[in-house]
Design a protein around this motif. Sequence first.
Motif, PDB file in Angstrom:
ATOM      1  N   VAL A   1       0.806  -1.148   0.019  1.00 10.20           N
ATOM      2  CA  VAL A   1      -0.090  -0.179  -0.118  1.00 10.20           C
ATOM      3  C   VAL A   1       0.861   1.356  -0.034  1.00 10.20           C
ATOM      4  O   VAL A   1       1.636   1.566   0.971  1.00 10.20           O
ATOM      5  CB  VAL A   1      -0.966   0.053   1.298  1.00 10.20           C
ATOM      6  CG1 VAL A   1      -1.729   1.131   1.438  1.00 10.20           C
ATOM      7  CG2 VAL A   1      -1.927  -1.302   1.195  1.00 10.20           C
ATOM      8  N   ALA A   2       0.657   2.158  -0.882  1.00 11.91           N
ATOM      9  CA  ALA A   2       1.503   3.236  -0.923  1.00 11.91           C
ATOM     10  C   ALA A   2       0.545   4.691  -0.890  1.00 11.91           C
ATOM     11  O   ALA A   2       1.204   5.614  -0.273  1.00 11.91           O
ATOM     12  CB  ALA A   2       2.008   3.499  -2.597  1.00 11.91           C
ATOM     13  N   VAL A   3      -0.702   4.355  -0.782  1.00 20.60           N
ATOM     14  CA  VAL A   3      -1.388   5.610  -0.742  1.00 20.60           C
ATOM     15  C   VAL A   3      -2.521   5.250   0.150  1.00 20.60           C
ATOM     16  O   VAL A   3      -3.395   4.059  -0.428  1.00 20.60           O
ATOM     17  CB  VAL A   3      -2.152   6.373  -2.083  1.00 20.60           C
ATOM     18  CG1 VAL A   3      -2.776   7.426  -1.605  1.00 20.60           C
ATOM     19  CG2 VAL A   3      -0.736   6.906  -2.782  1.00 20.60           C
ATOM     20  N   VAL A   4      -2.873   5.798   1.170  1.00 19.89           N
ATOM     21  CA  VAL A   4      -4.022   5.789   2.074  1.00 19.89           C
ATOM     22  C   VAL A   4      -5.073   7.160   2.108  1.00 19.89           C
ATOM     23  O   VAL A   4      -4.591   7.927   2.264  1.00 19.89           O
ATOM     24  CB  VAL A   4      -3.360   5.389   3.587  1.00 19.89           C
ATOM     25  CG1 VAL A   4      -4.971   4.946   4.169  1.00 19.89           C
ATOM     26  CG2 VAL A   4      -2.723   4.121   3.321  1.00 19.89           C
ATOM     27  N   VAL A   5      -6.214   6.675   1.556  1.00 19.78           N
ATOM     28  CA  VAL A   5      -7.321   7.572   1.488  1.00 19.78           C
ATOM     29  C   VAL A   5      -7.995   7.559   2.837  1.00 19.78           C
ATOM     30  O   VAL A   5      -8.489   6.544   3.486  1.00 19.78           O
ATOM     31  CB  VAL A   5      -8.095   7.814   0.380  1.00 19.78           C
ATOM     32  CG1 VAL A   5      -9.311   8.676   0.500  1.00 19.78           C
ATOM     33  CG2 VAL A   5      -7.522   7.889  -0.813  1.00 19.78           C
ATOM     34  N   LEU A   6      -8.244   8.470   3.744  1.00 14.68           N
ATOM     35  CA  LEU A   6      -8.889   8.698   5.003  1.00 14.68           C
ATOM     36  C   LEU A   6     -10.147   9.740   5.180  1.00 14.68           C
ATOM     37  O   LEU A   6      -9.975  10.585   4.540  1.00 14.68           O
ATOM     38  CB  LEU A   6      -8.025   8.963   6.262  1.00 14.68           C
ATOM     39  CG  LEU A   6      -6.620   8.317   6.293  1.00 14.68           C
ATOM     40  CD1 LEU A   6      -5.736   9.111   7.322  1.00 14.68           C
ATOM     41  CD2 LEU A   6      -6.939   6.894   6.834  1.00 14.68           C
ATOM     42  N   THR A   7     -11.190   9.158   5.648  1.00  9.61           N
ATOM     43  CA  THR A   7     -12.296  10.035   5.942  1.00  9.61           C
ATOM     44  C   THR A   7     -11.736  11.206   6.994  1.00  9.61           C
ATOM     45  O   THR A   7     -10.770  10.781   7.596  1.00  9.61           O
ATOM     46  CB  THR A   7     -13.503   9.362   6.233  1.00  9.61           C
ATOM     47  OG1 THR A   7     -13.364   8.812   7.787  1.00  9.61           O
ATOM     48  CG2 THR A   7     -13.959   8.354   5.453  1.00  9.61           C
ATOM     49  N   PRO A   8     -12.395  12.074   7.173  1.00  9.70           N
ATOM     50  CA  PRO A   8     -11.781  13.172   8.243  1.00  9.70           C
ATOM     51  C   PRO A   8     -11.910  12.490   9.615  1.00  9.70           C
ATOM     52  O   PRO A   8     -11.034  12.706  10.434  1.00  9.70           O
ATOM     53  CB  PRO A   8     -12.950  14.537   8.158  1.00  9.70           C
ATOM     54  CG  PRO A   8     -13.424  14.096   6.740  1.00  9.70           C
ATOM     55  CD  PRO A   8     -13.331  12.584   6.240  1.00  9.70           C
ATOM     56  N   ALA A   9     -12.853  11.658   9.900  1.00 10.98           N
ATOM     57  CA  ALA A   9     -12.976  11.014  11.153  1.00 10.98           C
ATOM     58  C   ALA A   9     -11.673   9.999  11.268  1.00 10.98           C
ATOM     59  O   ALA A   9     -11.292   9.940  12.414  1.00 10.98           O
ATOM     60  CB  ALA A   9     -14.377  10.488  11.471  1.00 10.98           C
ATOM     61  N   ALA A  10     -11.554   9.251  10.497  1.00 12.33           N
ATOM     62  CA  ALA A  10     -10.594   8.285  10.410  1.00 12.33           C
ATOM     63  C   ALA A  10      -9.196   9.109  10.667  1.00 12.33           C
ATOM     64  O   ALA A  10      -8.240   8.505  11.511  1.00 12.33           O
ATOM     65  CB  ALA A  10     -10.472   7.354   9.458  1.00 12.33           C
ATOM     66  N   SER A  11      -9.059  10.186  10.081  1.00 11.44           N
ATOM     67  CA  SER A  11      -7.760  10.839  10.176  1.00 11.44           C
ATOM     68  C   SER A  11      -7.699  11.249  11.553  1.00 11.44           C
ATOM     69  O   SER A  11      -6.791  11.302  12.159  1.00 11.44           O
ATOM     70  CB  SER A  11      -7.753  12.066   9.270  1.00 11.44           C
ATOM     71  OG  SER A  11      -6.785  12.926   9.279  1.00 11.44           O
ATOM     72  N   ALA A  12      -8.672  11.825  12.302  1.00 14.76           N
ATOM     73  CA  ALA A  12      -8.719  12.357  13.509  1.00 14.76           C
ATOM     74  C   ALA A  12      -8.205  11.208  14.533  1.00 14.76           C
ATOM     75  O   ALA A  12      -7.713  11.310  15.557  1.00 14.76           O
ATOM     76  CB  ALA A  12     -10.025  12.990  13.952  1.00 14.76           C
TER      77      ALA A  12
END
Length: 74
Positions: free
Chosen positions: A45-56
């Motif tokens: 995995v080279a790129v991870v897309v996060l939702t705002p909640a997951a990022s928090a």
Amino acid sequence: MTMAGVAVIGERAQVSGWALAGAVVHAGEDAAQVREAWHALGDDVAVVVLTPAASAHLAGETARGGPLTVVLPG
């Protein structure tokens, strides 16, 4: 040639559609599930897309290195 993967982590309602584009989807509704998904990411995995909640929920963990992270707009 090996292709790097894309993973998406966040609430199921916001991330499930990404599977149609070929991303590996990890649904996480709370902090524990999101952190578990982050630590389970494969080396491909080279790129991870996060939702705002997951990022928090991952605050500080993504800065320690690893794949490039992108946060979806809120």
